[in-house]
Write a protein that holds these residues in place. Sequence first.
Motif, mmCIF file in Angstrom:
data_model
loop_
_atom_site.group_PDB
_atom_site.id
_atom_site.type_symbol
_atom_site.label_atom_id
_atom_site.label_comp_id
_atom_site.label_asym_id
_atom_site.label_seq_id
_atom_site.Cartn_x
_atom_site.Cartn_y
_atom_site.Cartn_z
ATOM 1 N N ALA A 236 0.844 -1.208 0.000
ATOM 2 C CA ALA A 236 0.000 0.000 0.000
ATOM 3 C C ALA A 236 0.876 1.253 0.000
ATOM 4 O O ALA A 236 1.898 1.314 0.695
ATOM 5 C CB ALA A 236 -0.894 -0.021 1.231
ATOM 6 N N ILE A 237 0.452 2.235 -0.814
ATOM 7 C CA ILE A 237 1.164 3.525 -0.861
ATOM 8 C C ILE A 237 0.399 4.504 0.017
ATOM 9 O O ILE A 237 -0.793 4.736 -0.210
ATOM 10 C CB ILE A 237 1.210 4.064 -2.315
ATOM 11 N N LYS A 238 1.067 5.066 1.003
ATOM 12 C CA LYS A 238 0.382 6.049 1.868
ATOM 13 C C LYS A 238 0.456 7.446 1.259
ATOM 14 O O LYS A 238 -0.473 8.217 1.368
ATOM 15 C CB LYS A 238 0.994 6.029 3.259
ATOM 16 N N SER A 239 1.572 7.745 0.602
ATOM 17 C CA SER A 239 1.631 8.973 -0.200
ATOM 18 C C SER A 239 2.751 8.853 -1.221
ATOM 19 O O SER A 239 3.703 8.100 -1.015
ATOM 20 C CB SER A 239 1.832 10.207 0.693
ATOM 21 N N GLY A 240 2.596 9.581 -2.321
ATOM 22 C CA GLY A 240 3.592 9.537 -3.391
ATOM 23 C C GLY A 240 3.109 8.701 -4.573
ATOM 24 O O GLY A 240 1.994 8.163 -4.558
ATOM 25 N N GLU A 241 3.985 8.629 -5.607
ATOM 26 C CA GLU A 241 3.618 7.922 -6.838
ATOM 27 C C GLU A 241 4.763 7.032 -7.291
ATOM 28 O O GLU A 241 5.924 7.309 -6.982
ATOM 29 C CB GLU A 241 3.340 8.929 -7.948
ATOM 30 N N VAL A 242 4.416 5.994 -8.086
ATOM 31 C CA VAL A 242 5.468 5.105 -8.603
ATOM 32 C C VAL A 242 5.389 4.992 -10.126
ATOM 33 O O VAL A 242 4.363 5.288 -10.724
ATOM 34 C CB VAL A 242 5.373 3.675 -8.011
ATOM 35 N N ASP A 243 6.509 4.559 -10.710
ATOM 36 C CA ASP A 243 6.597 4.177 -12.122
ATOM 37 C C ASP A 243 6.916 2.700 -12.164
ATOM 38 O O ASP A 243 7.350 2.149 -11.149
ATOM 39 C CB ASP A 243 7.765 4.924 -12.782
ATOM 40 N N TYR A 244 6.763 2.084 -13.350
ATOM 41 C CA TYR A 244 7.107 0.665 -13.447
ATOM 42 C C TYR A 244 8.294 0.454 -14.377
ATOM 43 O O TYR A 244 8.335 1.015 -15.479
ATOM 44 C CB TYR A 244 5.883 -0.146 -13.893
ATOM 45 N N LEU A 245 9.255 -0.354 -13.918
ATOM 46 C CA LEU A 245 10.436 -0.672 -14.731
ATOM 47 C C LEU A 245 10.037 -1.522 -15.929
ATOM 48 O O LEU A 245 10.618 -1.438 -16.991
ATOM 49 C CB LEU A 245 11.457 -1.450 -13.886
ATOM 50 N N ALA B 297 8.394 -1.798 -9.259
ATOM 51 C CA ALA B 297 8.083 -0.368 -9.133
ATOM 52 C C ALA B 297 9.306 0.425 -8.674
ATOM 53 O O ALA B 297 10.174 -0.086 -7.964
ATOM 54 C CB ALA B 297 6.944 -0.172 -8.134
ATOM 55 N N VAL B 298 9.374 1.676 -9.118
ATOM 56 C CA VAL B 298 10.378 2.628 -8.616
ATOM 57 C C VAL B 298 9.631 3.919 -8.248
ATOM 58 O O VAL B 298 8.603 4.227 -8.870
ATOM 59 C CB VAL B 298 11.475 2.943 -9.673
ATOM 60 N N PRO B 299 10.121 4.667 -7.267
ATOM 61 C CA PRO B 299 9.382 5.879 -6.876
ATOM 62 C C PRO B 299 9.572 7.004 -7.885
ATOM 63 O O PRO B 299 10.634 7.114 -8.503
ATOM 64 C CB PRO B 299 10.017 6.252 -5.531
ATOM 65 N N LYS B 300 8.509 7.826 -8.051
ATOM 66 C CA LYS B 300 8.653 9.022 -8.903
ATOM 67 C C LYS B 300 9.224 10.179 -8.096
ATOM 68 O O LYS B 300 9.753 11.125 -8.647
ATOM 69 C CB LYS B 300 7.276 9.438 -9.440
ATOM 70 N N GLY B 301 9.051 10.110 -6.796
ATOM 71 C CA GLY B 301 9.533 11.164 -5.895
ATOM 72 C C GLY B 301 9.383 10.640 -4.475
ATOM 73 O O GLY B 301 9.284 9.419 -4.283
#
Length: 426
Positions: free
Chosen positions: A390-399, A416-420
């Motif tokens: 679960a993501i509590k805050s923030g966004e991800v991209d996929y490799l 997944a990798v974080p966008k920020g």
Amino acid sequence: MNLLIELAALGVLAALIFYVSFLFFTTLRSSQLIAEVAQSEQQLFQARVAEITAKSGYERDKNEFSWNGFRKFEVARKEPEGGGICSFYLRPHDNRPLPPFEPGQYLTFQLDVPGQRKPVMRCYSLSDSPKPEYYRVSIKAVPPPRDKPDVPPGLSSNFFHNDIREGTILDVRAPGGHFFLDTNKHTPVVLIGGGIGLTPVMSMVNLIVESGSTRETHFFYGVRNADEHVMKEHLERLAAEHENVHLHVCYSNPTDTDVLGKDYQHAERVSVELFKKVLSSNNYEYYFCGPPPMMNSLFEDLREWGVPEAQINYEAFGPATVKKKKEADDATDTNGAGEAAAGFEIEFTKSGRKVPWNADIGSILDFAEEHEIDIDFGCRAGSCGTCITAIKSGEVDYLSEPGEKPESGSCLACVAVPKGPLVLDA
Ligand SMILES: Cc1cc2nc3c(=O)[nH]c(=O)nc-3n(C[C@H](O)[C@H](O)[C@H](O)COP(=O)(O)OP(=O)(O)OC[C@H]3O[C@@H](n4cnc5c(N)ncnc54)[C@H](O)[C@@H]3O)c2cc1C
Ligand code: FES
């Protein structure tokens, strides 16, 4: 003069007879054609009805007999296949019917491996077509890597080989996965298995022949030599008994006792260069699974050969191996962005840790492991959903594209990798 008139009359009569016969036969042929067309349309219709009925039967059985979470299965048979591979035949412990599955799908196992502090999750492809009484998986015992002979061998695969016997009870998730053959299609197909990557495509070819499909099927199987060549007699029998099935066994490193034309057909690796020699065109649907170098080169070379991406299907058995050029570039951008924004952190709330992100380590799962933060995993390839977090805050991209993107508010940590800056419930 009379003779001339008689000849003319005879001519007219002959022309009339010819015309009437022509009309008669044309009408007859047309009605035959109409009947033939009607018959073939009816056959098509019947085939379609059978297909829909079979499909709806499939859906009904799947819905009725599938399960959530884990179900207990008993190992009914354990069969060495050679080449360090062993097949396991699994029967449901509750004796209830088995749901069908799509050829190419896999089972996820939760294993109590001695000495491990928590259950080990691993995926294994179903290596036979759907059968009412059992599921079959075929597992290769994984040794330590060549450059690290001192590390322990593969946990789960060696547990299967050494500790699991006939009668052992296992916890198994229902069949899943998005790499499967669309059995509603009749288009020509190329199935490619490299080494143990044979298992999902074996399920596909078995279903093609058992369903009576006459779909043109080219089956490429790449191994080093006869020592690794498994299920040999079965594949040879399929090719001998079904003229739509064409078997191409490739040995990359044949030994002196391996016989070209008998044990194998090609002394080379499976490659698009070989397809160009063997296939009549590039116009096939491709399904492949194999070791990372084979996966990468096949994908890129098929695209270069002009095969549309929609016709290329593949599955990795380990960390996602096919990195499409564009995605790889995007990932570099993402990593670049990660490095440019150096200093942003990932917070793991359950573990009470906050760590600066380092894109060089790989995915969020790799990063978490590096920092001894527990995230469960199975396939490490975005297929099984075990690492969902679960993501509590923030966004991800996929490799690489996950089999199915998880609902918003969560991510598949293995790809997944974080966008920020990111806060995860882990
Ligand atoms: C969808 C899917 C389907 C699959 N289908 C099949 C199938 O049909 N058949 C099949 O055989 N496999 C299949 N796999 C692969 C399977 O899931 C496992 O990944 C495989 O069996 C290896 O798991 P393991 O637990 O034995 O090895 P792991 O314990 O995960 O170890 C992997 C490697 O790491 C090495 N290692 C251990 N410790 C270290 C260390 N400290 N440092 C460096 N290296 C180390 C091990 O020696 C081994 O070589 C599939 C995978 C997926 C994702
Ligand atoms: S471990 Fe299977 S999806 Fe991530």
